[in-house]
Motif scaffolding. Sequence first.
Motif, PDB file in Angstrom:
ATOM      1  N   LEU A 250      20.140  19.344 -32.379  1.00  0.00           N
ATOM      2  CA  LEU A 250      21.281  20.262 -32.355  1.00  0.00           C
ATOM      3  C   LEU A 250      21.419  21.005 -31.022  1.00  0.00           C
ATOM      4  O   LEU A 250      22.517  21.392 -30.624  1.00  0.00           O
ATOM      5  N   ALA A 251      20.300  21.207 -30.321  1.00  0.00           N
ATOM      6  CA  ALA A 251      20.320  22.007 -29.090  1.00  0.00           C
ATOM      7  C   ALA A 251      20.993  21.241 -27.947  1.00  0.00           C
ATOM      8  O   ALA A 251      20.636  20.091 -27.663  1.00  0.00           O
ATOM      9  N   LYS A 252      21.931  21.905 -27.274  1.00  0.00           N
ATOM     10  CA  LYS A 252      22.666  21.249 -26.176  1.00  0.00           C
ATOM     11  C   LYS A 252      21.739  20.811 -25.041  1.00  0.00           C
ATOM     12  O   LYS A 252      21.950  19.781 -24.415  1.00  0.00           O
ATOM     13  N   ARG A 253      20.702  21.610 -24.791  1.00  0.00           N
ATOM     14  CA  ARG A 253      19.807  21.272 -23.669  1.00  0.00           C
ATOM     15  C   ARG A 253      18.953  20.034 -23.959  1.00  0.00           C
ATOM     16  O   ARG A 253      18.319  19.501 -23.062  1.00  0.00           O
ATOM     17  N   SER A 254      18.949  19.560 -25.219  1.00  0.00           N
ATOM     18  CA  SER A 254      18.176  18.352 -25.527  1.00  0.00           C
ATOM     19  C   SER A 254      18.711  17.143 -24.770  1.00  0.00           C
ATOM     20  O   SER A 254      17.954  16.226 -24.442  1.00  0.00           O
ATOM     21  N   LEU A 255      20.008  17.140 -24.447  1.00  0.00           N
ATOM     22  CA  LEU A 255      20.601  15.999 -23.727  1.00  0.00           C
ATOM     23  C   LEU A 255      20.031  15.860 -22.320  1.00  0.00           C
ATOM     24  O   LEU A 255      19.418  14.827 -22.000  1.00  0.00           O
ATOM     25  N   PRO A 256      20.162  16.871 -21.434  1.00  0.00           N
ATOM     26  CA  PRO A 256      19.589  16.710 -20.087  1.00  0.00           C
ATOM     27  C   PRO A 256      18.055  16.588 -20.109  1.00  0.00           C
ATOM     28  O   PRO A 256      17.494  15.863 -19.282  1.00  0.00           O
ATOM     29  N   GLU A 271      20.896   3.106 -21.690  1.00  0.00           N
ATOM     30  CA  GLU A 271      20.706   2.078 -22.726  1.00  0.00           C
ATOM     31  C   GLU A 271      20.234   2.688 -24.054  1.00  0.00           C
ATOM     32  O   GLU A 271      20.075   1.989 -25.049  1.00  0.00           O
ATOM     33  N   GLN A 272      19.981   3.992 -24.058  1.00  0.00           N
ATOM     34  CA  GLN A 272      19.541   4.703 -25.259  1.00  0.00           C
ATOM     35  C   GLN A 272      20.689   5.589 -25.759  1.00  0.00           C
ATOM     36  O   GLN A 272      21.615   5.894 -25.015  1.00  0.00           O
ATOM     37  N   ASP A 273      20.618   6.008 -27.006  1.00  0.00           N
ATOM     38  CA  ASP A 273      21.595   6.959 -27.542  1.00  0.00           C
ATOM     39  C   ASP A 273      20.956   8.349 -27.617  1.00  0.00           C
ATOM     40  O   ASP A 273      19.857   8.495 -28.174  1.00  0.00           O
ATOM     41  N   ILE A 274      21.633   9.341 -27.056  1.00  0.00           N
ATOM     42  CA  ILE A 274      21.173  10.732 -27.132  1.00  0.00           C
ATOM     43  C   ILE A 274      22.320  11.537 -27.730  1.00  0.00           C
ATOM     44  O   ILE A 274      23.394  11.634 -27.130  1.00  0.00           O
ATOM     45  N   VAL A 275      22.106  12.079 -28.922  1.00  0.00           N
ATOM     46  CA  VAL A 275      23.185  12.692 -29.695  1.00  0.00           C
ATOM     47  C   VAL A 275      22.885  14.176 -29.915  1.00  0.00           C
ATOM     48  O   VAL A 275      21.830  14.524 -30.445  1.00  0.00           O
ATOM     49  N   VAL A 276      23.827  15.031 -29.504  1.00  0.00           N
ATOM     50  CA  VAL A 276      23.703  16.465 -29.775  1.00  0.00           C
ATOM     51  C   VAL A 276      24.487  16.750 -31.057  1.00  0.00           C
ATOM     52  O   VAL A 276      25.720  16.769 -31.067  1.00  0.00           O
ATOM     53  N   MET A 277      23.740  16.932 -32.155  1.00  0.00           N
ATOM     54  CA  MET A 277      24.374  17.079 -33.468  1.00  0.00           C
ATOM     55  C   MET A 277      23.347  17.617 -34.457  1.00  0.00           C
ATOM     56  O   MET A 277      22.146  17.373 -34.307  1.00  0.00           O
ATOM     57  N   ASP A 278      23.811  18.353 -35.463  1.00  0.00           N
ATOM     58  CA  ASP A 278      22.942  18.750 -36.568  1.00  0.00           C
ATOM     59  C   ASP A 278      22.392  17.472 -37.222  1.00  0.00           C
ATOM     60  O   ASP A 278      23.158  16.548 -37.531  1.00  0.00           O
ATOM     61  N   VAL A 279      21.100  17.411 -37.423  1.00  0.00           N
ATOM     62  CA  VAL A 279      20.460  16.196 -37.948  1.00  0.00           C
ATOM     63  C   VAL A 279      21.045  15.804 -39.306  1.00  0.00           C
ATOM     64  O   VAL A 279      21.301  14.624 -39.576  1.00  0.00           O
ATOM     65  N   PHE A 280      21.293  16.785 -40.172  1.00  0.00           N
ATOM     66  CA  PHE A 280      21.840  16.471 -41.500  1.00  0.00           C
ATOM     67  C   PHE A 280      23.251  15.900 -41.386  1.00  0.00           C
ATOM     68  O   PHE A 280      23.630  15.000 -42.144  1.00  0.00           O
ATOM     69  N   ASN A 281      24.023  16.398 -40.431  1.00  0.00           N
ATOM     70  CA  ASN A 281      25.359  15.815 -40.197  1.00  0.00           C
ATOM     71  C   ASN A 281      25.231  14.387 -39.678  1.00  0.00           C
ATOM     72  O   ASN A 281      26.042  13.515 -40.018  1.00  0.00           O
ATOM     73  N   TYR A 282      24.196  14.156 -38.844  1.00  0.00           N
ATOM     74  CA  TYR A 282      24.001  12.796 -38.333  1.00  0.00           C
ATOM     75  C   TYR A 282      23.659  11.833 -39.467  1.00  0.00           C
ATOM     76  O   TYR A 282      24.146  10.689 -39.491  1.00  0.00           O
ATOM     77  N   PHE A 283      22.847  12.266 -40.413  1.00  0.00           N
ATOM     78  CA  PHE A 283      22.521  11.406 -41.564  1.00  0.00           C
ATOM     79  C   PHE A 283      23.796  10.993 -42.297  1.00  0.00           C
ATOM     80  O   PHE A 283      23.964   9.820 -42.662  1.00  0.00           O
ATOM     81  N   TYR A 285      26.843  10.888 -41.064  1.00  0.00           N
ATOM     82  CA  TYR A 285      27.576   9.995 -40.155  1.00  0.00           C
ATOM     83  C   TYR A 285      27.002   8.576 -40.218  1.00  0.00           C
ATOM     84  O   TYR A 285      27.749   7.591 -40.318  1.00  0.00           O
ATOM     85  N   ALA A 286      25.663   8.471 -40.156  1.00  0.00           N
ATOM     86  CA  ALA A 286      25.007   7.157 -40.160  1.00  0.00           C
ATOM     87  C   ALA A 286      25.300   6.406 -41.464  1.00  0.00           C
ATOM     88  O   ALA A 286      25.580   5.197 -41.452  1.00  0.00           O
ATOM     89  N   LYS A 287      25.251   7.127 -42.575  1.00  0.00           N
ATOM     90  CA  LYS A 287      25.540   6.495 -43.874  1.00  0.00           C
ATOM     91  C   LYS A 287      26.974   5.981 -43.921  1.00  0.00           C
ATOM     92  O   LYS A 287      27.242   4.860 -44.356  1.00  0.00           O
ATOM     93  N   LYS A 288      27.891   6.822 -43.441  1.00  0.00           N
ATOM     94  CA  LYS A 288      29.308   6.459 -43.445  1.00  0.00           C
ATOM     95  C   LYS A 288      29.556   5.213 -42.596  1.00  0.00           C
ATOM     96  O   LYS A 288      30.364   4.348 -42.938  1.00  0.00           O
ATOM     97  N   LYS A 289      28.844   5.110 -41.474  1.00  0.00           N
ATOM     98  CA  LYS A 289      29.017   3.986 -40.552  1.00  0.00           C
ATOM     99  C   LYS A 289      28.161   2.774 -40.926  1.00  0.00           C
ATOM    100  O   LYS A 289      28.198   1.744 -40.239  1.00  0.00           O
TER     101      LYS A 289
END
Length: 395
Positions: A250-256, A271-283, A285-289
């Motif tokens: 969730l923390a913005k600074r996790s990206l840099p 080549e990697q995915d780095i996502v700034v998002m609440d982990v529960f929201n990501y779950f 999203y992943a299920k939906k996709k």
Amino acid sequence: METTITIKKRFAEKMRRGYPLIEQAAILEHNQHIQEGAMVTVVDEVGSFIGKGYYGKQNKGIGWILTKYKDEQINEAFFMTRIQAAFDRRKQLFDDQTTTAFRLFNGEGDGVGGLTIDYYNDYYVVTWYSEGMYQFRDDIYSVLKQLATFKGVYEKKRFAQKGQYVEDDDFVMGERGEFPLLVKENGMNFAIYLNDGPMVGVFLDQKEVRKSIRDNYAKGKEVLNTFSYTGAFSVAAALGGATKTTSVDLAKRSLPKTIEQFSVNDIDYEEQDIVVMDVFNYFQYAKKKGKAFDVVILDPPSFARSKKRTFSAAKDYTGLLQEAIAITKKDGVIVASTNCSAFSLEKFHTFIQEAFKKEKAKYQVLEEYSLPNDFRTIKSFREGDYLKVVIIKRK
């Protein structure tokens, strides 16, 4: 001048067996105006001696017992003995060229509750967990100067209200570092900042788990790293041959910060995915996709609060694990980790069992990890052995 603290009978026996924390709830009687750092003598209800230590408010405690010997003085010589023993125990780590970051002194496990000392490639970081412990600052730094060769020393003060970090200039002595400082851990590189708040960029207690992910679980796999912080687990997975890693925090600074950790290991972060998002929201999203992963890493904080959600490992880990199971492929692996000291490994296993039962899935425990050897603990203080990691195969 020493103050006497009287302990209730039901707590006294536990403390005689070596429990070092002077708990607030254990106190029957004491001087209400004890100064932080004051020496205290701890006795039972009939006045029998239990131990000697210092007064320092920290979490649920108001101090630590340091010795069971009435006549032992708590002075520079006392700290010299204990810190010298810690250096001796970790001699092999100083000789290991593949790892240049580790814990040198682990609080009550090395004989002094409320103090830790970490080593980062010729720099030391001393963390003080109470104002009481901080009163011994001159003795500790004198000992460190006598025992260690270093470029510089930094400190972290974690004794503000509720153990929060005290904002201050962390530099103590020697020469200031140039950051990021690069350290090695089992051959992996990590970028460290000793001058940037309470956390430096990597949690040293997870080194064995990172090594296992790299060596045993990552090759040819798609890996999801949740609560990823600076992406250290993702780095281990990528170096172990993962086809792709996804880091979510969730923390913005996790990206840099995650980009930097990949870069110092010569990994192409694009080549990697780095996502700034609440982990529960990501779950969700992943299920939906329809996304599913071969390896899912769960290492949440013990307690976290965002604008929309509060997470407590003691209450919510089962639900978190259910979310992870739902997006883990069959025969995939979940690395379930917690640093919450409020429950035991046995209780953690009940969370795992319950989550898989609710998801109507079967599992097999592959490996378990607790704290590495440099995070020395004592049997009489179970809370000090806080790390619980269970690596699970979804069947």
